[in-house]
Scaffold this active site. Sequence first.
Site, PDB file in Angstrom:
ATOM      1  CE  LYS A  40      -3.461  -2.148   3.031  1.00  7.11           C
ATOM      2  NZ  LYS A  40      -3.981  -2.141   4.430  1.00  7.11           N
ATOM      3  N   GLY A  41       2.103   1.152   0.425  1.00  6.09           N
ATOM      4  CA  GLY A  41       2.905   2.337   0.719  1.00  6.09           C
ATOM      5  C   GLY A  41       3.075   3.313  -0.426  1.00  6.09           C
ATOM      6  CG  ASP A  97       6.518   3.194   0.427  1.00  9.39           C
ATOM      7  OD1 ASP A  97       6.879   2.157  -0.183  1.00  9.39           O
ATOM      8  OD2 ASP A  97       6.097   3.168   1.594  1.00  9.39           O
ATOM      9  CG  ASP A 100      14.180  -0.718   4.937  1.00  7.98           C
ATOM     10  OD1 ASP A 100      15.384  -0.689   5.249  1.00  7.98           O
ATOM     11  OD2 ASP A 100      13.283  -0.714   5.788  1.00  7.98           O
ATOM     12  CE  LYS A 128      14.373   3.212   6.229  1.00  8.12           C
ATOM     13  NZ  LYS A 128      13.962   2.785   7.605  1.00  8.12           N
ATOM     14  CG  PHE A 149       9.894   2.920  11.494  1.00  8.82           C
ATOM     15  CD1 PHE A 149      10.020   1.711  10.814  1.00  8.82           C
ATOM     16  CD2 PHE A 149       8.623   3.412  11.733  1.00  8.82           C
ATOM     17  CE1 PHE A 149       8.896   1.016  10.391  1.00  8.82           C
ATOM     18  CE2 PHE A 149       7.497   2.723  11.318  1.00  8.82           C
ATOM     19  CZ  PHE A 149       7.626   1.520  10.640  1.00  8.82           C
ATOM     20  CG  ASP A 156       1.980   1.054   7.565  1.00  7.25           C
ATOM     21  OD1 ASP A 156       2.962   0.850   6.816  1.00  7.25           O
ATOM     22  OD2 ASP A 156       1.441   0.173   8.252  1.00  7.25           O
ATOM     23  NE  ARG A 162      -1.043   2.020   4.832  1.00  6.43           N
ATOM     24  CZ  ARG A 162       0.019   1.247   4.617  1.00  6.43           C
ATOM     25  NH1 ARG A 162       1.074   1.748   4.005  1.00  6.43           N
ATOM     26  NH2 ARG A 162       0.044  -0.011   5.017  1.00  6.43           N
TER      27      ARG A 162
HETATM   28  C1  PRP Z   1       7.287  -1.474   2.819  1.00  4.22           C
HETATM   29  C2  PRP Z   1       7.498  -0.437   1.747  1.00  4.22           C
HETATM   30  C3  PRP Z   1       8.233  -1.172   0.658  1.00  4.22           C
HETATM   31  C4  PRP Z   1       8.987  -2.237   1.421  1.00  4.22           C
HETATM   32  C5  PRP Z   1      10.429  -1.895   1.495  1.00  4.22           C
HETATM   33  O1  PRP Z   1       6.129  -2.178   2.522  1.00  4.22           O
HETATM   34  O2  PRP Z   1       6.267   0.069   1.295  1.00  4.22           O
HETATM   35  O3  PRP Z   1       7.353  -1.770  -0.273  1.00  4.22           O
HETATM   36  O4  PRP Z   1       8.417  -2.319   2.722  1.00  4.22           O
HETATM   37  O5  PRP Z   1      11.108  -2.775   2.337  1.00  4.22           O
HETATM   38  P1  PRP Z   1      12.283  -3.726   1.859  1.00  4.22           P
HETATM   39  O6  PRP Z   1      13.158  -2.951   0.924  1.00  4.22           O
HETATM   40  O7  PRP Z   1      12.972  -4.052   3.166  1.00  4.22           O
HETATM   41  O8  PRP Z   1      11.675  -4.921   1.239  1.00  4.22           O
HETATM   42  P2  PRP Z   1       5.327  -3.012   3.613  1.00  4.22           P
HETATM   43  O9  PRP Z   1       5.682  -4.461   3.497  1.00  4.22           O
HETATM   44  O10 PRP Z   1       5.506  -2.379   4.958  1.00  4.22           O
HETATM   45  O11 PRP Z   1       3.816  -2.901   3.167  1.00  4.22           O
HETATM   46  P3  PRP Z   1       2.954  -1.575   2.899  1.00  4.22           P
HETATM   47  O12 PRP Z   1       3.518  -0.927   1.663  1.00  4.22           O
HETATM   48  O13 PRP Z   1       1.582  -2.089   2.698  1.00  4.22           O
HETATM   49  O14 PRP Z   1       3.071  -0.668   4.109  1.00  4.22           O
END
Ligand code: PRP
Length: 173
Positions: A40-41, A97, A100, A128, A149, A156, A162
């Site tokens: 969703k991000g 978004d 990481d 990051k 964070f 979120d 969000r």
């Molecule tokens: C978060 C963010 C990225 C991902 C990055 O999604 O939106 O898609 O993590 O992390 P990574 O590089 O360590 O894989 P999340 O799984 O929290 O779901 P969301 O987008 O629904 O919040």
Amino acid sequence: MPATEILIPEADIQSRLTELAAEINAVQPDGPVHVVMILKGAIIFGVDLARALERNTTLGFLTASSYGEGTQSTGRVEIDARHLGDIEGRNVLLIDDILDTGHTFSKTLDILGDKRPATLRTCVLMDKPERREVDIHADHVGFTIENHFVVGYGLDCDEAYRTLPDIRIYAPE
Ligand code: PRP
């Protein structure tokens, strides 16, 4: 509300968005672009960026989940591509978004690459790099940030924050 320290103000996001759209348009092939957002991000950044491109765009969506309920990545990524759309032979721009550990982007790019798009470019709002566990980068990066964070503008903590217009550092009470 615990998430109070603003890391990236709304005005900075909006002006960077305009720059990113220009950067992308300068290198993206002419013609339609299929913009794929990782839910969703990426939803808020992705929609804003897709509109800022001011070109013929279609939208596709992937759902990725990797964090579970807490603030640490598990390394496990589940992707649902049912609403991706047909990307074979099309120019695709993948938007997320935040980059990481890189597990989500890596797995997503594997899935998209297998479907043989004509071109595949990538854009993330935030990167990051010090958190990276997979050797991967985005073609276009809005902001490189330290290991905070962050929440807001699509991101979120347990589904809260969000819809904040800016990016804030999450600090539990
Ligand atoms: C978060 C963010 C990225 C991902 C990055 O999604 O939106 O898609 O993590 O992390 P990574 O590089 O360590 O894989 P999340 O799984 O929290 O779901 P969301 O987008 O629904 O919040």
